[in-house]
Enzyme design. Structure first.
Site, PDB file in Angstrom:
ATOM      1  N   LYS A   3       0.804  -1.201   0.000  1.00  0.00           N
ATOM      2  CA  LYS A   3       0.000   0.000   0.000  1.00  0.00           C
ATOM      3  C   LYS A   3       0.849   1.269   0.000  1.00  0.00           C
ATOM      4  O   LYS A   3       0.343   2.361  -0.185  1.00  0.00           O
ATOM      5  CB  LYS A   3      -0.893   0.020   1.255  1.00  0.00           C
TER       6      LYS A   3
ATOM      7  N   GLU B   5       7.596   2.187  -6.294  1.00  0.00           N
ATOM      8  CA  GLU B   5       7.839   1.753  -4.910  1.00  0.00           C
ATOM      9  C   GLU B   5       7.870   2.952  -3.973  1.00  0.00           C
ATOM     10  O   GLU B   5       8.242   4.054  -4.376  1.00  0.00           O
ATOM     11  CB  GLU B   5       9.210   1.065  -4.839  1.00  0.00           C
ATOM     12  N   ASP B   6       7.522   2.728  -2.719  1.00  0.00           N
ATOM     13  CA  ASP B   6       7.689   3.779  -1.723  1.00  0.00           C
ATOM     14  C   ASP B   6       9.140   3.840  -1.255  1.00  0.00           C
ATOM     15  O   ASP B   6       9.745   4.902  -1.203  1.00  0.00           O
ATOM     16  CB  ASP B   6       6.733   3.578  -0.524  1.00  0.00           C
TER      17      ASP B   6
ATOM     18  N   ASP C 152      14.769  -1.012   0.559  1.00  0.00           N
ATOM     19  CA  ASP C 152      15.698  -1.198   1.674  1.00  0.00           C
ATOM     20  C   ASP C 152      16.653  -2.336   1.299  1.00  0.00           C
ATOM     21  O   ASP C 152      17.624  -2.128   0.588  1.00  0.00           O
ATOM     22  CB  ASP C 152      14.890  -1.487   2.945  1.00  0.00           C
TER      23      ASP C 152
ATOM     24  N   LYS D 191      17.017   3.428   0.584  1.00  0.00           N
ATOM     25  CA  LYS D 191      17.875   3.185   1.757  1.00  0.00           C
ATOM     26  C   LYS D 191      19.048   2.353   1.289  1.00  0.00           C
ATOM     27  O   LYS D 191      19.084   1.141   1.489  1.00  0.00           O
ATOM     28  CB  LYS D 191      17.066   2.357   2.768  1.00  0.00           C
TER      29      LYS D 191
ATOM     30  N   PHE E 218      14.293   4.070  10.613  1.00  0.00           N
ATOM     31  CA  PHE E 218      12.931   3.646  10.298  1.00  0.00           C
ATOM     32  C   PHE E 218      12.049   4.862  10.109  1.00  0.00           C
ATOM     33  O   PHE E 218      11.868   5.670  11.008  1.00  0.00           O
ATOM     34  CB  PHE E 218      12.367   2.713  11.373  1.00  0.00           C
TER      35      PHE E 218
ATOM     36  N   ASP F 145       4.425   3.095   6.626  1.00  0.00           N
ATOM     37  CA  ASP F 145       3.652   2.843   7.847  1.00  0.00           C
ATOM     38  C   ASP F 145       4.496   2.292   8.984  1.00  0.00           C
ATOM     39  O   ASP F 145       5.577   1.738   8.775  1.00  0.00           O
ATOM     40  CB  ASP F 145       2.562   1.803   7.559  1.00  0.00           C
TER      41      ASP F 145
ATOM     42  N   ARG G 136       0.535   6.348   7.425  1.00  0.00           N
ATOM     43  CA  ARG G 136       0.748   6.473   5.980  1.00  0.00           C
ATOM     44  C   ARG G 136       0.255   7.823   5.459  1.00  0.00           C
ATOM     45  O   ARG G 136       0.646   8.278   4.395  1.00  0.00           O
ATOM     46  CB  ARG G 136      -0.021   5.379   5.226  1.00  0.00           C
TER      47      ARG G 136
HETATM   48  P1  IMP Z   1      12.826  -4.351   1.114  1.00  0.00           P
HETATM   49  O1  IMP Z   1      12.352  -5.703   0.657  1.00  0.00           O
HETATM   50  O2  IMP Z   1      13.676  -4.390   2.331  1.00  0.00           O
HETATM   51  O3  IMP Z   1      13.461  -3.540   0.021  1.00  0.00           O
HETATM   52  O4  IMP Z   1      11.560  -3.652   1.661  1.00  0.00           O
HETATM   53  C1  IMP Z   1      10.829  -2.729   1.015  1.00  0.00           C
HETATM   54  C2  IMP Z   1       9.534  -2.569   1.764  1.00  0.00           C
HETATM   55  O5  IMP Z   1       9.762  -2.594   3.171  1.00  0.00           O
HETATM   56  C3  IMP Z   1       8.915  -1.231   1.457  1.00  0.00           C
HETATM   57  O6  IMP Z   1       8.024  -1.325   0.379  1.00  0.00           O
HETATM   58  C4  IMP Z   1       8.238  -0.889   2.779  1.00  0.00           C
HETATM   59  O7  IMP Z   1       6.943  -1.430   2.799  1.00  0.00           O
HETATM   60  C5  IMP Z   1       9.061  -1.575   3.828  1.00  0.00           C
HETATM   61  N1  IMP Z   1      10.037  -0.663   4.481  1.00  0.00           N
HETATM   62  C6  IMP Z   1      11.384  -0.636   4.352  1.00  0.00           C
HETATM   63  N2  IMP Z   1      11.945   0.321   5.106  1.00  0.00           N
HETATM   64  C7  IMP Z   1      10.923   0.944   5.730  1.00  0.00           C
HETATM   65  C8  IMP Z   1      10.856   2.062   6.646  1.00  0.00           C
HETATM   66  O8  IMP Z   1      11.845   2.698   7.036  1.00  0.00           O
HETATM   67  N3  IMP Z   1       9.607   2.387   7.070  1.00  0.00           N
HETATM   68  C9  IMP Z   1       8.480   1.742   6.663  1.00  0.00           C
HETATM   69  N4  IMP Z   1       8.502   0.704   5.808  1.00  0.00           N
HETATM   70  C10 IMP Z   1       9.712   0.308   5.355  1.00  0.00           C
HETATM   71 MG    MG Z   2       6.033  -1.117   0.548  1.00  0.00          MG
END
Ligand code: IMP
Ligand code: MG
Length: 177
Positions: free
Chosen positions: A42, A98-99, A102, A130, A151, A158, A164
């Site tokens: 979301k 993507e938002d 990470d 990130k 974070f 969220d 959000r």
């Molecule tokens: P990844 O698989 O670690 O790249 O995760 C990406 C997803 O993790 C994003 O789409 C977010 O939903 C969540 N996410 C990663 N870092 C944060 C953060 O700092 N705050 C909130 N959600 C995060």
């Molecule tokens: Mg996400």
């Protein structure tokens, strides 16, 4: 400022200005392409909404509901595709919205999944990157902001499904309890 926010790291104004740049990049990069923008729910909602109104091309939108964090502070290492896209993307030029990236496990799993549908190309745009968190070497084609290893919440991000709606991106105040 919201009581659960330690400090604002990206203001509403900075986000708006950067999204205008991002839309200009899309308008240029996808001119004469068959663009399908796929938002990852979301978290993509405010970014996607702002972005799409500034795109002057003809394009199709669709969404995937992907879960990775299960509402906590740590990633599980595997993305769960809860809801798939409906649009056909065969021979189309896909832009994943993507938002935040990470460790990039989510992106890796989404790209693997979409590749099986035989699009012409797959590109990625993210609001936040990130970079230091990376476990998989995948990078976005366009990133609005590079951020540190904190974070964050707001503008789609969220903590346990809340916050959000904040119009800015801020550092979450870790609750002691
Ligand atoms: P990844 O698989 O670690 O790249 O995760 C990406 C997803 O993790 C994003 O789409 C977010 O939903 C969540 N996410 C990663 N870092 C944060 C953060 O700092 N705050 C909130 N959600 C995060
Ligand atoms: Mg996400």
């Amino acid at each position: 400022m919201h009581k659960d926010i330690e400090r604002i790291i990206i203001s509403e104004e900075a986000i708006a200005a950067k999204i205008t740049h991002a839309a200009a990049w899309i308008n240029e990069h996808f001119a004469n392409k068959n663009l399908v923008m796929i938002g990852l729910l979301k978290g993509c909602v405010p970014f996607f909404g702002r972005l799409m109104t500034q795109i002057t091309l003809d394009f199709v939108i669709d969404f995937m509901y992907v879960r990775s964090y299960h509402g906590t502070l740590k990633s599980t290492g595997k993305a769960q595709i809860v809801t798939d896209i409906v649009a056909s993307i065969i021979h189309k030029d896909v832009l994943i919205v993507e938002d935040i990236i990470d460790n990039a496990y989510t992106l890796r799993d989404v790209i693997d999944h979409l590749r099986q549908k035989k699009p012409n190309s797959i590109a990625v745009i993210t609001l936040l990157d990130k970079k230091a968190g990376r476990k998989v070497s995948l990078n976005p084609d366009f990133s609005c902001f590079e951020i540190g290893n904190e974070f964050l919440v707001g503008f789609g991000l969220d903590y346990q499904e809340k916050l959000r709606n904040l119009p800015y991106v801020g550092v979450f105040k870790i609750k002691q309890n």
